[in-house]
Design a protein around this motif. Sequence first.
Motif, short mmCIF file in Angstrom:
data_model
loop_
_atom_site.label_atom_id
_atom_site.label_comp_id
_atom_site.label_asym_id
_atom_site.label_seq_id
_atom_site.Cartn_x
_atom_site.Cartn_y
_atom_site.Cartn_z
N ILE A 171 -5.71 1.68 5.82
CA ILE A 171 -6.35 1.20 4.52
C ILE A 171 -7.42 0.64 4.98
N HIS A 172 -8.37 0.34 3.99
CA HIS A 172 -9.71 -0.11 3.74
C HIS A 172 -9.72 -1.49 3.44
N ILE A 173 -10.69 -2.12 3.31
CA ILE A 173 -11.32 -3.25 3.43
C ILE A 173 -10.96 -3.65 2.34
N LYS B 245 -16.91 -1.14 -6.70
CA LYS B 245 -15.95 -1.07 -6.57
C LYS B 245 -15.55 -0.55 -4.78
N MET B 246 -14.61 -1.17 -3.88
CA MET B 246 -14.78 -0.15 -3.21
C MET B 246 -13.83 1.08 -2.98
N SER B 247 -13.26 2.73 -3.13
CA SER B 247 -12.44 2.59 -3.30
C SER B 247 -12.17 4.29 -2.45
N ALA C 291 -7.39 -5.12 1.81
CA ALA C 291 -7.00 -5.94 2.93
C ALA C 291 -6.58 -7.68 2.12
N ARG C 292 -7.83 -7.11 0.92
CA ARG C 292 -7.99 -8.58 0.28
C ARG C 292 -6.90 -8.95 -0.45
N PRO C 293 -5.98 -8.32 -1.17
CA PRO C 293 -4.40 -8.95 -1.53
C PRO C 293 -4.02 -9.80 0.20
N MET C 294 -3.76 -9.03 0.86
CA MET C 294 -2.95 -9.24 1.70
C MET C 294 -2.88 -10.07 2.04
N PRO D 65 0.93 -1.22 -0.01
CA PRO D 65 0.32 -0.12 0.36
C PRO D 65 0.59 0.98 -0.29
N THR D 66 0.38 2.51 -0.04
CA THR D 66 0.76 3.88 -0.31
C THR D 66 0.31 4.25 1.05
N VAL D 67 1.27 4.70 1.98
CA VAL D 67 0.51 4.86 3.35
C VAL D 67 0.58 6.57 3.20
N HIS E 163 -3.07 -11.91 -9.77
CA HIS E 163 -4.41 -9.80 -9.22
C HIS E 163 -5.42 -10.80 -8.86
N ASN E 164 -6.07 -10.10 -7.54
CA ASN E 164 -7.16 -10.27 -7.16
C ASN E 164 -8.32 -9.64 -7.29
N ALA E 165 -9.00 -10.04 -8.04
CA ALA E 165 -10.75 -9.24 -8.21
C ALA E 165 -10.73 -8.42 -7.15
N PHE E 166 -11.86 -7.19 -7.32
CA PHE E 166 -11.96 -5.96 -6.15
C PHE E 166 -13.27 -6.34 -5.41
N LEU E 167 -12.91 -5.93 -4.10
CA LEU E 167 -13.98 -5.72 -3.08
C LEU E 167 -14.91 -4.61 -3.40
N ARG E 168 -16.18 -5.12 -2.99
CA ARG E 168 -17.23 -4.29 -3.87
C ARG E 168 -18.11 -4.33 -2.85
N ALA F 190 2.58 -10.43 -7.97
CA ALA F 190 0.70 -10.26 -7.34
C ALA F 190 0.45 -9.05 -6.71
N GLY F 191 -0.76 -8.69 -6.94
CA GLY F 191 -1.36 -7.59 -6.63
C GLY F 191 -3.41 -7.75 -6.71
N GLY F 192 -3.02 -6.66 -6.52
CA GLY F 192 -5.12 -6.26 -6.68
C GLY F 192 -4.82 -6.07 -8.35
N GLU F 193 -6.13 -6.69 -9.04
CA GLU F 193 -6.09 -6.38 -10.73
C GLU F 193 -6.42 -4.73 -11.08
N ASP F 194 -6.74 -4.01 -10.37
CA ASP F 194 -6.70 -2.78 -10.79
C ASP F 194 -5.16 -2.19 -10.93
P1 AMP Z 1 -3.27 1.51 -3.28
O1 AMP Z 1 -2.84 1.49 -2.07
O2 AMP Z 1 -4.64 1.95 -4.05
O3 AMP Z 1 -2.52 0.64 -4.29
O4 AMP Z 1 -3.65 -0.86 -2.53
C1 AMP Z 1 -3.11 -1.27 -2.40
C2 AMP Z 1 -3.66 -2.71 -3.10
O5 AMP Z 1 -4.80 -3.20 -2.58
C3 AMP Z 1 -2.92 -3.16 -4.36
O6 AMP Z 1 -2.74 -3.98 -4.30
C4 AMP Z 1 -5.27 -2.62 -4.56
O7 AMP Z 1 -4.94 -3.43 -6.15
C5 AMP Z 1 -5.86 -3.47 -3.90
N1 AMP Z 1 -6.38 -2.63 -3.67
C6 AMP Z 1 -7.61 -1.48 -4.03
N2 AMP Z 1 -8.47 -1.45 -3.91
C7 AMP Z 1 -9.26 -3.15 -3.95
C8 AMP Z 1 -10.43 -3.50 -3.40
N3 AMP Z 1 -11.78 -2.51 -3.22
N4 AMP Z 1 -10.56 -4.83 -4.08
C9 AMP Z 1 -9.50 -5.23 -3.91
N5 AMP Z 1 -8.15 -4.82 -3.99
C10 AMP Z 1 -8.35 -3.27 -3.84
#
Ligand code: AMP
Length: 472
Positions: free
Chosen positions: A35-37, A271-273, A40-43, A29-31, A261-266, A230-234
């Motif tokens: 962090i939001h949930i 999508k949650m962002s 937490a999914r990729p973690m 993550p960028t600190v 790549h993990n799919a998003f938590l919605r 690995a990382g989130g699909e975005d």
């Molecule tokens: P970021 O700090 O935005 O770069 O995100 C850190 C990690 O969380 C990256 O691997 C993102 O792909 C992942 N991520 C961000 N939002 C979500 C979400 N809603 N669901 C799953 N993964 C996410």
Amino acid sequence: MKIYNTMTRQKEEFQPIHEGKAGIYVCGPTVYDYIHIGNARPMIVFDTLRRYLTYKGYDVNYVSNFTDVDDKIIKRANEEGVDASVISERYIEEVKKDMAAMNVQEASTHPKATEEIPDMIEMVKTLIEKGHAYEVNGTVYFRTRSFSEYGKLSHKNIDELESGHRAEAHQMKVSGEDEKEDFLDFVLWKPKKEGEPYWDSPWGQGRPGWHLECSVMSKKYIGDVIDIHAGGEDLIFPHHENEIAQSEAANGTQFARYWMHNAFLRIDGEKMSKSLGNFFTIREISEKYPLQIIRFFMLSAHYRSPLNFSDELVEAAKSGLDRIVTAYEKVKELAEKSEAGTMTPEEEENAAKLSDYITRFEAAMDDDLNTADAISVIFELVKFSNSTTGEASSKAYCEALQGTISKLCDVLGIIVEQEKELLDADIEALIEERQSARKNKDFARADAIRDELAARGIALLDTREGVKWKRV
Ligand code: AMP
Ligand code: ZN
């Protein structure tokens, strides 16, 4: 084990470069905030991958970075009137607390971008020397068209990308990016702006681009070739695409063998962002649910399926987890009380069936980390456990069940063994240790003790008569 590789769009048998070893890099993550949930999914997912590969006997080198220099961090620092490092250090500590509460193991290395700047400068130099990068007015750009395989991960066609970018030409002019040779080129190094952190470089004072960080940190802590990235699909595009271009152009070898790549938590189907504002921090959620439940909830779906976050689904995860923990506690208690030492022939027959559950659990996990199916196997196992045990069960049989349940849950990072309540004397000893840590100005230790007590339901109250505590 088979892993779905985003690069080939197929499930492939996992074959590491070095036998028995697995080097995994997960973008962290960028600190700049809690962090939001979604984060937490990729973690949780990739921590489970790490645990499973370790269970299978691999020596896993797990590297996950903290991006601690970034526009968002700088913005927050300016708002608070503090140095950017104050913000990043603060949130690194908070992320680590959240990770621990979700039973996510610390990485083998958690590199921080700001501590790896010399190596980043080296990679930029190499890229310039090889003709893959160029400098204009203190900014260094990657020459995207010099890397002929650009787009291979995201399956994008470079010419289509180019025409898409052309539409943004006006915007580029406004932002000063029209100095680039090509719209597709991206930043490796950017010059400092007033009030921003900076480092000296051959191209003047400035800071690295985000994509470069991961290329450099994975090379340093794993090697030129990493087994799993690995990382989130975005992150597939442009982040991972750019990492590949930089690393393969600089190192002259394949960058990562498998891309996961993990799919998003919605939430409510969206999508949650942070930018949409529809997120909950882990901290907020932890006030409502123990984070073990959140971990269990995340693993109850396959990591490549979108997962909707709702109270209803979390409640379902809570009762599922309860079922497992209750079954575990039952056999544990029976084992402790049991007077029959050895198994009856019927118990022996049942115990022999336990390996089937293990085999089926492993088959699910071997199939691209199918934690949803693996959890179904655990549910079947606890059902079997409940229906084949009672007051007359032998100690050996109950222990065999206990061992199997905890072994499988452990792979998923699910804790079945509830912590024993702290005794008053333990609490008072910890409070005393905290007092002396404070006296020695070791505030980190003092805070750690307070947090540990808080995590175990003990609240401290600093009063004039000394420290008081209560169970909450
Ligand atoms: P970021 O700090 O935005 O770069 O995100 C850190 C990690 O969380 C990256 O691997 C993102 O792909 C992942 N991520 C961000 N939002 C979500 C979400 N809603 N669901 C799953 N993964 C996410
Ligand atoms: Zn990255």
